[in-house]
Design a protein around this motif. Structure first.
Motif, PDB file in Angstrom:
ATOM      1  N   THR A  60       0.814  -1.221   0.000  1.00  0.00           N
ATOM      2  CA  THR A  60       0.000   0.000   0.000  1.00  0.00           C
ATOM      3  C   THR A  60       0.847   1.270   0.000  1.00  0.00           C
ATOM      4  N   GLY A  61       2.182   1.093  -0.022  1.00  0.00           N
ATOM      5  CA  GLY A  61       3.067   2.253  -0.056  1.00  0.00           C
ATOM      6  C   GLY A  61       3.171   2.972   1.269  1.00  0.00           C
ATOM      7  N   GLY A  62       2.839   2.274   2.359  1.00  0.00           N
ATOM      8  CA  GLY A  62       2.936   2.884   3.685  1.00  0.00           C
ATOM      9  C   GLY A  62       4.370   2.986   4.165  1.00  0.00           C
ATOM     10  N   ASP A  63       4.543   3.737   5.242  1.00  0.00           N
ATOM     11  CA  ASP A  63       5.859   3.875   5.864  1.00  0.00           C
ATOM     12  C   ASP A  63       6.022   2.757   6.882  1.00  0.00           C
ATOM     13  N   ILE A  64       6.967   1.866   6.637  1.00  0.00           N
ATOM     14  CA  ILE A  64       7.110   0.673   7.468  1.00  0.00           C
ATOM     15  C   ILE A  64       7.459   1.019   8.916  1.00  0.00           C
ATOM     16  N   HIS A  65       8.243   2.083   9.121  1.00  0.00           N
ATOM     17  CA  HIS A  65       8.650   2.434  10.488  1.00  0.00           C
ATOM     18  C   HIS A  65       7.487   3.039  11.279  1.00  0.00           C
ATOM     19  N   THR A  66       6.680   3.849  10.608  1.00  0.00           N
ATOM     20  CA  THR A  66       5.488   4.401  11.257  1.00  0.00           C
ATOM     21  C   THR A  66       4.497   3.299  11.568  1.00  0.00           C
ATOM     22  N   SER A  67       4.329   2.387  10.617  1.00  0.00           N
ATOM     23  CA  SER A  67       3.411   1.261  10.809  1.00  0.00           C
ATOM     24  C   SER A  67       3.862   0.401  11.984  1.00  0.00           C
ATOM     25  N   THR A  68       5.165   0.132  12.047  1.00  0.00           N
ATOM     26  CA  THR A  68       5.700  -0.674  13.147  1.00  0.00           C
ATOM     27  C   THR A  68       5.499   0.036  14.480  1.00  0.00           C
ATOM     28  N   ALA A  69       5.779   1.338  14.508  1.00  0.00           N
ATOM     29  CA  ALA A  69       5.624   2.107  15.745  1.00  0.00           C
ATOM     30  C   ALA A  69       4.177   2.063  16.232  1.00  0.00           C
ATOM     31  N   ALA A  70       3.240   2.214  15.312  1.00  0.00           N
ATOM     32  CA  ALA A  70       1.820   2.201  15.688  1.00  0.00           C
ATOM     33  C   ALA A  70       1.442   0.863  16.311  1.00  0.00           C
ATOM     34  N   LYS A  71       1.944  -0.211  15.725  1.00  0.00           N
ATOM     35  CA  LYS A  71       1.597  -1.547  16.223  1.00  0.00           C
ATOM     36  C   LYS A  71       2.301  -1.851  17.541  1.00  0.00           C
ATOM     37  N   VAL A  72       3.578  -1.523  17.638  1.00  0.00           N
ATOM     38  CA  VAL A  72       4.345  -1.826  18.846  1.00  0.00           C
ATOM     39  C   VAL A  72       3.888  -0.986  20.034  1.00  0.00           C
ATOM     40  N   PHE A  73       3.590   0.302  19.773  1.00  0.00           N
ATOM     41  CA  PHE A  73       3.203   1.191  20.868  1.00  0.00           C
ATOM     42  C   PHE A  73       1.692   1.258  21.082  1.00  0.00           C
ATOM     43  N   GLY A  74       0.923   0.580  20.218  1.00  0.00           N
ATOM     44  CA  GLY A  74      -0.521   0.516  20.392  1.00  0.00           C
ATOM     45  C   GLY A  74      -1.234   1.834  20.185  1.00  0.00           C
ATOM     46  N   VAL A  75      -0.799   2.612  19.158  1.00  0.00           N
ATOM     47  CA  VAL A  75      -1.451   3.891  18.859  1.00  0.00           C
ATOM     48  C   VAL A  75      -1.805   3.934  17.374  1.00  0.00           C
ATOM     49  N   ALA A  76      -2.617   4.906  16.998  1.00  0.00           N
ATOM     50  CA  ALA A  76      -2.923   5.105  15.577  1.00  0.00           C
ATOM     51  C   ALA A  76      -1.687   5.671  14.884  1.00  0.00           C
ATOM     52  N   GLU A  77      -1.554   5.417  13.592  1.00  0.00           N
ATOM     53  CA  GLU A  77      -0.383   5.908  12.858  1.00  0.00           C
ATOM     54  C   GLU A  77      -0.280   7.424  12.929  1.00  0.00           C
ATOM     55  N   THR A  78      -1.425   8.099  12.979  1.00  0.00           N
ATOM     56  CA  THR A  78      -1.415   9.567  13.060  1.00  0.00           C
ATOM     57  C   THR A  78      -0.891  10.063  14.405  1.00  0.00           C
ATOM     58  N   GLU A  79      -0.837   9.183  15.383  1.00  0.00           N
ATOM     59  CA  GLU A  79      -0.379   9.565  16.720  1.00  0.00           C
ATOM     60  C   GLU A  79       1.082   9.183  16.978  1.00  0.00           C
ATOM     61  N   VAL A  80       1.716   8.589  15.980  1.00  0.00           N
ATOM     62  CA  VAL A  80       3.123   8.181  16.138  1.00  0.00           C
ATOM     63  C   VAL A  80       4.013   9.423  16.176  1.00  0.00           C
ATOM     64  N   THR A  81       4.806   9.550  17.227  1.00  0.00           N
ATOM     65  CA  THR A  81       5.721  10.680  17.360  1.00  0.00           C
ATOM     66  C   THR A  81       7.044  10.372  16.669  1.00  0.00           C
TER      67      THR A  81
END
Length: 517
Positions: free
Chosen positions: A317-338
């Protein structure tokens, strides 16, 4: 095949034999195909390279000389009579190649390994030879002036340290430096060795908030930059104004190409001053540099090999793998990834590829061991495919005694059966990371072969001049630059078909720095 059809590492026994070989289309067995190309010997039908084969069979060997391989495989040569003394050494090597060839050919029984030798390693030898011959033009005067700037900065940093301590001493002497920091200034000593207090980089990094440790760390960085790169590069510029690095095909255990004399793959990139060095690597008059590098190739390879749906979906889907990983690991929405979350997720992503453990991750991120362990555990719970793949790969390696890439490149792992727990742990780490790293290395080799072929078929004068891990650089006439960029990007992205797309970012510029985009 007749004896003269076998070439030794140092060449053929006579000019006449060489001429006959070049003119012949008979199947030819060689030892070190690249060295023959470097001598201008371009054979029409080389079918086997004993050196490259030996490397594939044992990538951990100390060297791949004919002499050592004959000892390893108990090969004896034919008796030589009436051979002129000046040709005796080459003749002896040539005499053992038939026996060596027969043994290695039997050992290379796996079809994938055969294809690896014939379709990747042997064609690559010509590509590497051509790159060595082309070389990379450098601005020698620019490098000299850069060196002078470094000299001034180094002198100021030295003076800053001396002023803080109160006297002059040898900054490069661990004992004198330890006395200055821990005795004279009374800084907290972090580590002690048999010879006294340690002043290694790790220790100084922990003390960098204390004056003058920050200046001392910068002094070391600039001194290394000046000696290794400025002085080192100036010493290897050829008469044509270009640096002709040697590209080693049999040096790494993962299958990666390495560079030496000088090592152009090691030009610093993390510090701004180190990156400045790339300004002095330039295209010749009327030409431009075309630079392309793969985007996260090892993570894409991991997604494919592990068949992990989360990773695959992100890349598709052309997503950012690091943002996606952060969202999953930290349990937040991708828009909330710092930015900090993404940075830590990136470290975990690449750490997983390199088999990193919680201890190393905690040091890299400067967090507690427990926190680092939680990151890794959360990652493995999220990326189930990766977790299963890593576990199965280690277990498979213990049974088979080796791991392999998608293309059949193997790395034996005797460490997995060692009595030492530390050694076994190392073997497990290698088992997890080698198939991914090695597959990425195989892919860029395929791309290099295809890029050179495509440039030739397009009738372009553009030439591949450098490979740095996941990056390729082509020097092209200005009128060809855009077409060369299209070819470079296409061939890199289509070197192999995976379950996720390969993407390459491509830029054009007059210097290496500009072409990095």
């Amino acid at each position: 095949m007749r004896l003269q059809k076998y070439l030794a590492q140092s060449g053929v026994a006579s000019r006449r034999a060489a001429e006959k070989l070049i003119a012949s289309s008979a199947p030819t067995v060689v030892h070190d195909l690249k060295s023959l190309y470097e001598k201008g010997i371009y054979l029409k039908n080389p079918i086997f390279d004993t050196m490259l084969c030996a490397y594939l069979l044992n990538p951990s060997a100390p060297d791949y000389s004919v002499e050592r391989l004959c000892e390893e495989y108990s090969v004896e040569g034919a008796e030589l009579k009436n051979c002129p003394e000046k040709y005796l050494s080459e003749a002896k090597k040539a005499a053992v190649l038939p026996g060596l060839y027969e043994i290695l050919k039997l050992r290379l029984s796996d079809k994938k390994e055969q294809e690896l030798l014939e379709n990747i390693e042997m064609p690559l030898a010509l590509v590497l030879s051509n790159m060595e011959r082309e070389g990379f033009l450098v601005d020698a005067e620019g490098i000299r002036k850069f060196g002078e700037t470094l000299t001034d900065r180094i002198a100021r940093l030295e003076r800053s340290v001396y002023d803080a301590v109160g006297y002059e001493f040898n900054l490069n002497s661990p004992k004198q430096l330890a006395d200055a920091l821990f005795v004279k200034l009374g800084l907290p000593a972090k580590k002690k060795t048999k010879s006294g207090f340690s002043t290694n980089a790790e220790v100084l990094e922990e003390l960098k908030e204390f004056h003058p440790v920050g200046a001392l760390l910068e002094y070391r960085q600039l001194a290394k930059l000046k000696s290794t790169y400025v002085e080192g590069l100036l010493s290897v510029i050829s008469a044509d104004g270009r640096i002709h690095s040697t590209f080693n095909q049999t040096e790494t255990r993962t299958g990666r190409i390495s560079s030496s004399e000088p090592n152009l793959q090691n030009i610093p990139v993390r510090k701004e001053l180190g990156r400045e060095l790339r300004r002095f690597f330039t295209a010749k008059e009327g030409c431009l540099l075309v630079d392309a590098d793969y985007s996260q190739i090892e993570l894409r390879v991991l997604a494919h090999m592990a068949n992990d749906r989360h990773m695959i979906d992100t890349f598709l889907t052309g997503g950012d793998i690091h943002t996606s990983t952060a969202a999953k690991v930290f349990g937040v929405a991708e828009t909330e990834v710092t930015p900090l979350m993404r940075s830590r997720a990136k470290a975990v992503n690449f750490g997983i590829v390199y088999g990193i453990g919680a201890f190393s991750l905690s040091k890299d991120l400067k967090i507690s061991f427990g926190e680092a362990k939680n990151y890794i555990n959360s990652y493995m719970e999220t990326y189930i495919g990766v977790s299963s793949y890593m576990e199965n790969t280690v277990e498979g390696a213990k049974k088979a005694g080796y791991v392999q890439t998608l293309f059949g490149r193997r790395r034996p792992l005797p460490e997995l059966s060692a009595s030492s727990a530390v050694t076994r742990s190392f073997g497990e780490r290698v088992a997890r990371n080698m198939p991914v790293q090695g597959t990425a290395a195989d892919i860029i080799k395929i791309a290099m072969i295809n890029v050179e072929r495509a440039l030739d078929e397009a009738g372009l004068k553009a030439r591949l001049i450098l490979q740095i891990h996941d990056e390729l650089i082509v020097e092209a006439p200005e009128s060809e630059a855009e077409r060369a960029a299209q070819i470079l990007k296409y061939e890199m992205e289509n070197a192999v078909k995976l379950s996720v797309p390969l993407t390459a970012d491509c830029h054009i510029g007059k210097t290496w720095l500009e072409a990095k985009g």
